[in-house]
Design a protein around this motif. Structure first.
Motif, PDB file in Angstrom:
ATOM      1  N   GLY A 106       0.832  -1.201   0.000  1.00  0.00           N
ATOM      2  CA  GLY A 106       0.000   0.000   0.000  1.00  0.00           C
ATOM      3  C   GLY A 106       0.865   1.248   0.000  1.00  0.00           C
ATOM      4  N   PHE A 107       1.909   1.222   0.824  1.00  0.00           N
ATOM      5  CA  PHE A 107       2.824   2.365   0.888  1.00  0.00           C
ATOM      6  C   PHE A 107       3.530   2.579  -0.453  1.00  0.00           C
ATOM      7  N   VAL A 108       3.997   1.493  -1.035  1.00  0.00           N
ATOM      8  CA  VAL A 108       4.744   1.595  -2.293  1.00  0.00           C
ATOM      9  C   VAL A 108       3.872   2.202  -3.385  1.00  0.00           C
ATOM     10  N   VAL A 109       2.607   1.774  -3.436  1.00  0.00           N
ATOM     11  CA  VAL A 109       1.703   2.303  -4.462  1.00  0.00           C
ATOM     12  C   VAL A 109       1.439   3.794  -4.209  1.00  0.00           C
ATOM     13  N   ALA A 110       1.182   4.154  -2.941  1.00  0.00           N
ATOM     14  CA  ALA A 110       0.924   5.558  -2.610  1.00  0.00           C
ATOM     15  C   ALA A 110       2.152   6.411  -2.925  1.00  0.00           C
TER      16      ALA A 110
END
Ligand code: FES
Lengths: 257, 226
Positions: free
Chosen positions: B24-28
Motif C-alpha cells: 500500500g505504501f509503495v503504491v501511494a
C-alpha cells in the motif's frame, strides 16, 4: 534402447553416499521405469553386486510407495505420473539419467533411493482421522453432501503420500501433503467436529518434523502424481488462521461405564 | 495469536499482512512521485502537505511520524519473519540435490529472498540519498525541502538513475510474487476465479509500480523534468 544411469548409492542411514554409473542395455521402451531397474538389478545380482534399493509396492500408481528424482524432477519428466507408471518411451535412446532419493531433513535416506517417510505418518497421527463410533457401516446416503464438496474432497483425498511435493519443494516443505489431508476431511460433514483441532495439530506436527516453510512457488503441484493443486494450501492456510482465532476446546474425557 | 506466530503458517501470515501494508505504501509513494510531472511548485507543496496532514488537529510531521513508525514496524516484522522462515527452509534440506529443475516456480518466486536483501539495501540508499542528502550529491548541492530540485539533480547522474531503475525492477519482481502470495497465505483465494483475480492483481500492481516509478528518472534523463 540403452540408458546410462547415474544412481545415488548409500549403504545405510549413516554411510556416506556417492553416485555410481550403470548402463541399462537393450531395455524395451514399453517397460516401466521400475522394470528397467529390475533388469539392471538382475544384472548386478548376476555379478554378485548389491542391487539398487528402491521402494515400490502396487506398481500401478495408487499406493505411494515409489518415488525418486530423475534428472532433478520428482517422479521424472511426465506430469501426473509416479515412477512405477513412467514408461521408458518417455526417454530417448542413449539418455543420461541422474537418480537421486528425496532429499529433506525430515526424510532421512535409509538406503540408496529409499527414504524414511515416517514424518508423514506422524502428521497423520496428529489429526488425519475422524473419531466416529464403530459398528456396522452407515448407509452411504445417510448424510447428504453437496456434489461440489464431494468432488473437492475427493481431489484432496487422491493424495497417496508419496512425498514428491516435499522432494520438489525448494524449501522441503510438506504443505501440499498436509493441505490435502486437512482439506479432504475438512470439506466433509464427518470431519467438522474435529476440524479446528485437526488443522492446528497437524500443522504443529508438520513444523515439528523440520519441514521447511512454503513460499508459494508451486513446484509441488507440478510434480504431484495426483495433480493436487496449491489451491488446497490456500485452504489449509485459511483453516489454520480461522482455527487460531477460535478457542481450544477442553480435552474430552471418556465417560466411565 | 502467540500460538499462531509459533507456526510456520503464522509467520507467513505476518509476512502477508506486513507485505500488504508495505505494498500500500509503495503504491501511494509511486502516485506521489508522479506529481513531479505537474511541475516544481505542485511537487514541493505536496511535500509540505505531507508534513502538515491533519493540521491543525495534528502538529508538524505528526501524521508522517505515525506513518513512519507503522512502516518501520512492518519492515521489522517482515524481515524478522523472513529470516526465521529462511533458516527453517535451509535446515529442512541439509543435503542438496546434485541436479534440480524448476518446473513451475517463476523467476520472481525464486528470487524473493535475495530480492528482499537488495530492496533493503536500496531503501537504505534511497533514504540517505533523497531524505538526508548524505550520498549522491556534491557538497552543498542538496537543499532540504527543495524536493523538486533535489530529485532533478540527483537523477541527472546517469548511474544513480540506472541504479534506481534496476532497483525498481527488483521491486516489481518482489511484488509480482508477493502480492499474489499474500492472498494465498491468507487463504482467500481458494477457488479458481479468485485465483485468477489475484494473479492479475499482482501482475498489474507490479507493472504499474515499475512503470510509474521509472518514469521519474527517465523523465529527468530525457529532459522532460528539469
Ligand atoms: S509403486 Fe505404488 S504408486 Fe508406485
Amino acid at each position: 534402447m540403452n540408458l546410462t544411469l547415474r544412481v545415488w548409492r548409500q549403504k545405510n542411514a549413516h554411510a556416506r553416499g556417492r553416485f555410481v554409473t550403470y548402463e541399462a542395455r537393450n531395455v524395451s521402451p514399453d517397460m516401466s521405469f521400475l522394470e528397467m531397474l529390475d533388469v539392471v538389478n538382475e544384472e548386478l545380482i548376476g555379478r554378485e553386486q548389491e542391487p539398487i534399493a528402491f521402494e515400490h509396492d502396487c506398481r500401478e500408481g495408487i499406493c505411494g510407495a515409489c518415488g525418486f528424482m530423475i534428472n532433478g524432477i520428482a517422479h521424472g519428466p511426465k506430469r501426473g505420473t509416479t515412477v512405477c507408471q513412467l514408461h521408458l518411451r518417455t526417454f530417448r535412446d542413449g539418455d543420461h539419467l541422474t537418480l537421486e532419493p528425496w532429499r529433506a531433513k525430515a526424510f532421512p535416506v535409509i538406503k540408496d533411493l529409499v527414504v524414511d517417510r515416517g514424518a508423514f505418518d506422524r502428521i497423520i497421527q496428529a489429526g488425519g482421522f475422524i473419531s466416529a463410533p464403530a459398528g456396522a457401516a452407515p448407509d452411504a446416503n445417510a448424510i447428504l453432501v453437496p456434489k461440489e464438496d464431494v468432488e473437492l474432497a475427493f481431489d484432496a483425498a487422491a493424495c497417496i503420500g508419496c512425498g514428491a511435493c516435499v522432494a520438489a519443494c525448494p524449501n522441503a516443505s510438506a504443505m501440499l501433503f498436509t493441505a490435502a489431508k486437512v482439506s479432504h476431511l475438512g470439506l466433509l460433514p464427518q470431519g467438522q467436529p474435529e476440524r479446528n483441532d485437526r488443522v492446528r495439530n497437524m500443522v504443529a506436527a508438520m513444523d515439528r518434523e523440520m519441514f521447511g516453510g512454503c513460499t508459494n512457488m508451486g513446484e509441488c503441484q507440478a510434480v504431484c502424481p495426483k495433480e493436487i493443486t496449491i489451491a488446497f494450501i490456500a485452504r489449509l492456510n485459511h483453516d489454520l488462521l480461522a482455527a487460531s482465532f477460535k478457542g481450544r476446546k477442553p480435552p474430552r474425557t471418556a465417560a466411565s461405564p | 495469536m502467540i500460538a499462531l506466530w509459533s507456526t510456520s503458517i503464522g509467520k507467513k501470515a505476518v509476512m502477508a499482512v506486513t507485505g500488504f501494508i508495505l505494498t500500500g505504501f509503495v503504491v501511494a509513494h509511486m502516485l506521489g512521485n508522479l506529481k513531479i510531472f505537474q511541475g516544481e511548485e505542485k511537487f514541493n507543496s505536496y511535500a509540505v502537505w505531507l508534513r502538515e496532514v491533519g493540521s491543525p488537529a495534528l502538529g508538524h510531521q505528526q501524521f508522517l511520524w505515525v506513518l513512519r513508525l507503522i512502516l518501520l514496524a512492518a519492515v521489522a516484522l517482515h524481515i524478522g519473519a523472513a529470516v526465521q522462515l529462511t533458516r527453517m527452509s535451509y535446515a529442512a534440506r541439509p543435503v542438496r540435490y546434485r541436479r534440480t529443475e524448476a518446473i513451475h516456480a517463476t523467476y520472481a518466486a525464486r528470487t524473493m529472498r535475495w530480492g528482499g536483501v537488495i530492496l533493503t539495501l536500496f531503501v537504505m540508499y534511497h533514504i540517505l540519498h533523497f531524505t538526508f542528502g548524505a550520498v549522491g550529491y556534491a557538497p552543498g548541492q542538496y537543499r532540504p525541502m527543495s524536493v523538486y530540485r533535489n530529485v532533478v539533480v540527483g537523477f541527472s547522474v546517469w548511474y544513480v538513475s540506472a541504479f534506481y531503475i534496476v532497483a525498481m525492477i527488483a521491486l516489481g519482481l518482489h511484488l509480482y510474487h508477493g502480492v499474489w502470495s499474500m492472498f494465498q497465505t491468507l487463504g482467500v483465494n481458494t477457488v479458481g476465479a479468485d485465483r485468477f483475480f489475484f494473479r492479475t492483481l499482482a501482475t498489474v500492481t507490479s507493472l504499474v509500480v515499475i512503470l510509474g516509478n521509472i518514469s521519474v528518472p527517465v523523465g529527468v534523463l530525457a529532459g522532460l523534468v528539469r
